[in-house]
Design a protein around this motif. Structure first.
Motif, PDB file in Angstrom:
ATOM      1  N   MET A 172       0.813  -1.196   0.000  1.00 20.15           N
ATOM      2  CA  MET A 172       0.000   0.000   0.000  1.00 20.15           C
ATOM      3  C   MET A 172       0.853   1.255   0.000  1.00 20.15           C
ATOM      4  SD  MET A 172      -2.834   1.607   2.356  1.00 20.15           S
ATOM      5  CE  MET A 172      -2.498   3.303   2.688  1.00 20.15           C
ATOM      6  N   ASN A 173       2.118   1.151  -0.073  1.00 22.34           N
ATOM      7  CA  ASN A 173       2.983   2.334  -0.055  1.00 22.34           C
ATOM      8  C   ASN A 173       2.469   3.409  -0.999  1.00 22.34           C
ATOM      9  OD1 ASN A 173       4.542   0.919   1.681  1.00 22.34           O
ATOM     10  ND2 ASN A 173       6.256   0.651   0.307  1.00 22.34           N
ATOM     11  N   GLY A 174       2.399   4.649  -0.488  1.00 22.19           N
ATOM     12  CA  GLY A 174       1.993   5.766  -1.303  1.00 22.19           C
ATOM     13  C   GLY A 174       0.523   6.104  -1.245  1.00 22.19           C
ATOM     14  N   SER A 233     -19.832   2.791  12.094  1.00 22.84           N
ATOM     15  CA  SER A 233     -21.072   3.553  11.966  1.00 22.84           C
ATOM     16  C   SER A 233     -20.824   4.984  11.475  1.00 22.84           C
ATOM     17  CB  SER A 233     -21.824   3.586  13.299  1.00 22.84           C
ATOM     18  OG  SER A 233     -21.019   4.147  14.315  1.00 22.84           O
ATOM     19  N   GLU A 234     -19.575   5.447  11.526  1.00 23.08           N
ATOM     20  CA  GLU A 234     -19.253   6.791  11.062  1.00 23.08           C
ATOM     21  C   GLU A 234     -18.976   6.862   9.561  1.00 23.08           C
ATOM     22  OE1 GLU A 234     -17.021   9.215  14.468  1.00 23.08           O
ATOM     23  OE2 GLU A 234     -16.027   7.297  14.047  1.00 23.08           O
ATOM     24  N   LEU A 235     -18.474   5.762   8.977  1.00 23.66           N
ATOM     25  CA  LEU A 235     -17.994   5.833   7.600  1.00 23.66           C
ATOM     26  C   LEU A 235     -18.131   4.481   6.904  1.00 23.66           C
ATOM     27  CD1 LEU A 235     -16.556   7.926   5.744  1.00 23.66           C
ATOM     28  CD2 LEU A 235     -14.403   6.900   6.484  1.00 23.66           C
ATOM     29  N   ASP A 236     -18.695   4.501   5.717  1.00 24.55           N
ATOM     30  CA  ASP A 236     -18.826   3.297   4.900  1.00 24.55           C
ATOM     31  C   ASP A 236     -17.548   3.135   4.078  1.00 24.55           C
ATOM     32  OD1 ASP A 236     -19.445   1.281   3.115  1.00 24.55           O
ATOM     33  OD2 ASP A 236     -21.210   2.275   2.287  1.00 24.55           O
ATOM     34  N   LYS A 237     -16.686   2.198   4.464  1.00 26.39           N
ATOM     35  CA  LYS A 237     -15.396   2.048   3.798  1.00 26.39           C
ATOM     36  C   LYS A 237     -15.524   1.522   2.373  1.00 26.39           C
ATOM     37  CE  LYS A 237     -12.406  -1.309   5.049  1.00 26.39           C
ATOM     38  NZ  LYS A 237     -11.562  -2.066   5.972  1.00 26.39           N
ATOM     39  N   SER A 238     -16.661   0.937   2.016  1.00 29.37           N
ATOM     40  CA  SER A 238     -16.833   0.433   0.651  1.00 29.37           C
ATOM     41  C   SER A 238     -16.883   1.581  -0.371  1.00 29.37           C
ATOM     42  CB  SER A 238     -18.092  -0.428   0.542  1.00 29.37           C
ATOM     43  OG  SER A 238     -19.252   0.369   0.649  1.00 29.37           O
ATOM     44  N   ARG A 239     -17.079   2.805   0.100  1.00 28.25           N
ATOM     45  CA  ARG A 239     -17.118   3.970  -0.790  1.00 28.25           C
ATOM     46  C   ARG A 239     -15.735   4.543  -1.084  1.00 28.25           C
ATOM     47  NH1 ARG A 239     -21.543   8.107   1.288  1.00 28.25           N
ATOM     48  NH2 ARG A 239     -20.780   9.162  -0.576  1.00 28.25           N
ATOM     49  N   ALA A 240     -14.701   4.008  -0.456  1.00 28.52           N
ATOM     50  CA  ALA A 240     -13.353   4.548  -0.631  1.00 28.52           C
ATOM     51  C   ALA A 240     -12.809   4.251  -2.022  1.00 28.52           C
ATOM     52  CB  ALA A 240     -12.412   3.967   0.422  1.00 28.52           C
ATOM     53  N   PRO A 241     -12.238   5.254  -2.683  1.00 36.31           N
ATOM     54  CA  PRO A 241     -11.580   5.006  -3.970  1.00 36.31           C
ATOM     55  C   PRO A 241     -10.366   4.085  -3.783  1.00 36.31           C
ATOM     56  CG  PRO A 241     -11.863   7.371  -3.549  1.00 36.31           C
ATOM     57  CD  PRO A 241     -12.234   6.651  -2.292  1.00 36.31           C
ATOM     58  N   ALA A 242      -9.861   3.553  -4.872  1.00 37.11           N
ATOM     59  CA  ALA A 242      -8.770   2.574  -4.836  1.00 37.11           C
ATOM     60  C   ALA A 242      -7.521   3.091  -4.138  1.00 37.11           C
ATOM     61  CB  ALA A 242      -8.431   2.122  -6.254  1.00 37.11           C
ATOM     62  N   GLU A 243      -7.249   4.390  -4.224  1.00 38.48           N
ATOM     63  CA  GLU A 243      -6.023   4.941  -3.628  1.00 38.48           C
ATOM     64  C   GLU A 243      -6.158   5.250  -2.130  1.00 38.48           C
ATOM     65  OE1 GLU A 243      -8.404   8.476  -5.098  1.00 38.48           O
ATOM     66  OE2 GLU A 243      -7.966   6.484  -5.861  1.00 38.48           O
ATOM     67  N   ILE A 244      -7.303   4.904  -1.556  1.00 42.35           N
ATOM     68  CA  ILE A 244      -7.550   5.184  -0.132  1.00 42.35           C
ATOM     69  C   ILE A 244      -7.840   3.882   0.606  1.00 42.35           C
ATOM     70  CG2 ILE A 244      -9.111   6.302   1.503  1.00 42.35           C
ATOM     71  CD1 ILE A 244      -9.504   8.532  -0.526  1.00 42.35           C
ATOM     72  N   GLU A 245      -7.144   3.695   1.718  1.00 40.84           N
ATOM     73  CA  GLU A 245      -7.383   2.559   2.611  1.00 40.84           C
ATOM     74  C   GLU A 245      -8.047   3.097   3.876  1.00 40.84           C
ATOM     75  OE1 GLU A 245      -7.398  -1.351   3.906  1.00 40.84           O
ATOM     76  OE2 GLU A 245      -6.645  -0.670   1.965  1.00 40.84           O
TER      77      GLU A 245
END
Length: 186
Positions: free
Chosen positions: A1-3, A13-25
């Motif tokens: 995941m470097n970079g 409950s604060e954030l749906d991680k499935s909405r994260a773009p590919a460059e965001i973990e």
């Protein structure tokens, strides 16, 4: 995941991680400074991100604030080692008094308590919002030389009704956050 960009938030409950773009973990840290320190340290060591972004909820002390705000500075509102150091300061570690994101925004006071009443110390130190995780994230980033940013969604007025308002609003800021992230570059 470097970079990549690492987004840290306390609860699913604060954030749906499935909405994260590919460059965001997205990593969930748990509530409070200790849980957050452990999770942040593990994530930073494993992923070596170029930028860490904290998203979370906050209570407001500054009555002019609403919606999503960006944090410029964070202090520890519950560090109290008097008489060794004044409240808010870590004894013998002046580099930990105020951590700065490098962005324009509000002042956040982090601590391991859910704020439900006015604290004159917070007001006299111009604290705009309160949370329970950001200082831990910013400190790990400082120690590892990683830039950080923080976005907080105002859920409550840090008063007697804070727990009810937080519960009702905890998930309401994620659209604003994901929109703000479109402008965040490494």
């Amino acid at each position: 995941m470097n970079g990549k960009i690492l987004v840290l938030t306390a609860l699913e409950s604060e954030l749906d991680k499935s909405r994260a773009p590919a460059e965001i973990e997205v990593i969930f840290t748990g509530v409070g400074k200790i849980n957050t320190t452990i999770a942040t340290l593990q994530a930073v060591q494993a992923m070596q991100p170029k930028l860490v972004v904290n998203y979370g909820t906050a209570g407001k002390l500054n009555t002019k604030l609403n919606g999503l705000v960006e944090v410029s500075d964070v202090i520890q509102r519950d560090m109290n080692a008097e008489p060794l150091a004044p409240r808010g300061r870590t004894p013998f570690a002046p580099d930990l008094d105020r951590l700065v994101s490098g962005q324009r925004g509000v002042i956040c006071g982090s601590g391991d308590s859910f704020v439900t009443s006015t604290d004159p110390w917070l007001m006299s130190n111009n604290v705009d919002i309160v949370d329970m995780e950001l200082f831990a994230i910013a400190q790990v980033c400082l120690r590892h030389g990683i830039p950080w940013r923080a976005f907080k969604f105002i859920t409550d007025d840090a008063n007697d009704f804070a727990h009810e308002h937080w519960t009702a609003n905890v998930a309401n800021g994620q659209d604003l956050f994901w929109d703000a992230m479109k402008g965040v570059k490494v």
